[in-house]
Design an enzyme around this catalytic site. Structure first.
Site, mmCIF file in Angstrom:
data_model
loop_
_atom_site.group_PDB
_atom_site.id
_atom_site.type_symbol
_atom_site.label_atom_id
_atom_site.label_comp_id
_atom_site.label_asym_id
_atom_site.label_seq_id
_atom_site.Cartn_x
_atom_site.Cartn_y
_atom_site.Cartn_z
ATOM 1 N N LYS A 103 0.815 -1.214 0.000
ATOM 2 C CA LYS A 103 0.000 0.000 0.000
ATOM 3 C C LYS A 103 0.852 1.270 0.000
ATOM 4 C CE LYS A 103 -4.221 -2.068 1.720
ATOM 5 N NZ LYS A 103 -3.799 -3.476 1.899
HETATM 6 C C1 LIG Z 1 -4.488 -4.586 1.408
HETATM 7 C C2 LIG Z 1 -3.728 -5.843 1.347
HETATM 8 C C3 LIG Z 1 -4.095 -6.892 0.477
HETATM 9 C C4 LIG Z 1 -5.338 -6.827 -0.400
HETATM 10 O O1 LIG Z 1 -5.224 -5.858 -1.402
HETATM 11 P P1 LIG Z 1 -6.519 -5.348 -2.205
HETATM 12 O O2 LIG Z 1 -6.056 -4.241 -3.055
HETATM 13 O O3 LIG Z 1 -7.501 -4.917 -1.147
HETATM 14 O O4 LIG Z 1 -7.028 -6.512 -2.982
HETATM 15 C C5 LIG Z 1 -3.288 -8.020 0.423
HETATM 16 N N1 LIG Z 1 -2.190 -8.127 1.208
HETATM 17 C C6 LIG Z 1 -1.807 -7.151 2.065
HETATM 18 C C7 LIG Z 1 -0.604 -7.349 2.907
HETATM 19 C C8 LIG Z 1 -2.552 -5.977 2.160
HETATM 20 O O5 LIG Z 1 -2.173 -5.007 3.021
#
Ligand SMILES: *Cc1c(COP(=O)(O)O)cnc(C)c1O
Length: 463
Positions: A112
């Site tokens: 993210k």
């Molecule tokens: C947010 C997240 C996901 C999922 O990602 P999306 O974009 O919501 O599908 C998977 N793994 C981790 C570690 C995350 O922080």
């Protein structure tokens, strides 16, 4: 470039408008009116370029005139300067034809950071021009909140408030939110669970006097600017493996469908992606929906890959919009069904088009642990549980085309699950080894809208 809502009736916006608005006023999500296709020669020219230059080339056509080229390059450089790896998103080889794209070298050790760091820079630059001040309020089960705080800390035109469920985030996640010292950062530990936090944030957005009074803005995963920022690493990885002259496949551990939707955009832009594989944990609503054609919610079962524990996958609405030939009324109808009955049926033509575009698979809790154990034994690579879900599902989709699995978090962010599977307790990278020693600053808050709004008004100097 213009952006339209998936439900067809919200105002058409430019890039800056879509970034600041987040959720459209008709309840839909913003998407580009049309996706710009990159010429094969332009994709080929990305070979050997830095991550930052790749980001500039991939994203530039979407931005309109909000920033000059020089400004945009400066913002990208600032966004990724704090990453702990020169390649930003390095590829590691797991097997002859299976690669791992490590997306966990950012400041909060999860993918993210790629989008959040850049959206922080872009929002601040846009606000500095207009002289506005905004208040970011978000709910988090852990990763989104820490990434948002890290991205907005110290920015002069933004206050950031993050609500997390008291006692229900991991210690690393909590400390990442409570140890920044900048006065514009406010970590709020709320009594309740994640759904309560999310409900209170939603209430604030629906309370228009408050919303307008504090200049409320959201940065959750439906924000178009976040999705776009994530399309970049699909290009970066595919080009490193020979695209556009060779096809590449991707497997993506999926929760809210933001990350894999970015891959869908990369493919729509002309990147030759063969398979795009949705990997779910035991919360497998997306896998079931593609398999059966029925999107049926049935409660979240907490797992060892908690960032993928979802009931409703918000960004799925964006691919539905395309699969329904961009008929906003039809999308709104299905979303009404979902709201009133907890499920909807994907019309046959749309289902066929989704199956032509995506493959999918599910990984149980036992399979997740076994994949962490096995991958360490045969490659030396320590996976976080989310990445392990991806690796397991990818192994069922290997072919002659190189497969890239997205590693979404660093193993040290989920040390208990990793230790249980391997006996090894992963260390934090040296640059953040003092996280456990830094003093924490957090406000305990009740699950009460009026109390939360008062606190935000006071902290932002409006009361
Ligand atoms: C947010 C997240 C996901 C999922 O990602 P999306 O974009 O919501 O599908 C998977 N793994 C981790 C570690 C995350 O922080």
């Amino acid at each position: 470039m213009q952006y339209v809502s998936t439900r067809g009736t919200a105002p058409v916006l430019d890039f800056g408008g879509a970034m600041m608005t987040g959720l459209a006023r008709d309840g839909g999500l913003y998407v580009p009116a049309s996706v710009p296709v990159m010429a094969t020669a332009d994709i080929a020219a990305l070979a050997g370029q830095s991550y930052e230059e790749t980001a500039f080339q991939v994203m530039r056509p979407y931005l309109g005139d909000i920033f000059s080229d020089a400004e945009f390059r400066t913002l990208i450089a600032a966004a990724y300067a704090g990453f702990g790896h020169a390649a930003r998103a390095p590829l590691v080889q797991l097997a002859s034809n299976h690669f791992l794209l490590e997306l966990f070298h950012g400041p909060t050790l999860a993918f993210k950071d790629f989008a959040m760091q850049l959206i922080g820079q872009m929002m601040q630059a846009a606000l500095a021009k207009s002289g506005q001040r905004i208040t970011i309020v978000g709910a988090t089960s852990g990763d989104t909140g820490s990434a948002a705080i890290e991205a907005f800390r110290g920015l002069s035109n933004v206050d950031v408030f993050i609500l997390f469920p008291h006692g229900r985030v991991s210690e690393v996640q909590r400390r990442q939110m409570t140890t920044p010292t900048e006065p514009n950062v406010h970590a709020l530990a709320m009594d309740g669970d994640f759904d309560d936090c999310q409900a209170r944030v939603k209430d604030m957005f629906n309370h228009f006097d408050f919303r307008d009074g504090v200049g409320l803005a959201g940065v959750n995963s439906i924000n178009w600017a976040r999705v776009l920022s994530q399309a970049v690493y699909y290009f970066y990885a595919a080009v490193a493996l020979g695209a556009p002259h060779r096809k590449v496949s991707f497997t993506v551990p999926t929760g809210n469908f933001g990350d894999i939707f970015a891959g869908y955009i990369a493919r729509a832009m002309g990147l030759p992606i063969e398979q795009l594989v949705i990997a779910t944990n035991q919360n497998d609503i997306l896998h079931r929906a593609l398999t059966t054609g029925a999107y049926v919610t049935d409660g979240v079962k907490p797992s060892i890959s908690p960032s993928m524990d979802i009931q409703v996958s918000s960004n799925f609405e964006r691919v539905l919009f395309d699969a329904l030939d961009r008929d906003g009324r039809a999308v709104a109808g299905l979303m009404d069904d979902l709201k009133t009955t907890g499920n909807f049926a994907i019309p046959q033509g749309a289902l066929q088009s989704l199956r032509d575009t995506f493959a999918s698979g599910r990984c149980s809790e036992d399979e997740t642990r076994a994949t962490i154990t096995h991958t360490l034994a045969v490659t030396g690579e320590l996976l976080c549980p989310h990445s392990a879900v991806g690796v397991h599902v990818a192994q069922g989709h290997l072919s002659a085309t190189p497969m890239v699995t997205l590693a979404t978090a660093h193993p040290a962010k989920f040390p208990d699950a990793v230790e249980q599977a391997t006996g090894l307790r992963p260390d934090l990278p040296p640059r953040m080894a003092d996280l456990y020693d830094r003093p924490e600053r957090v406000t305990r808050v009740p699950n009460d809208l009026a109390a939360l709004e008062t606190l935000i008004l006071e902290r932002t100097g409006r009361k």
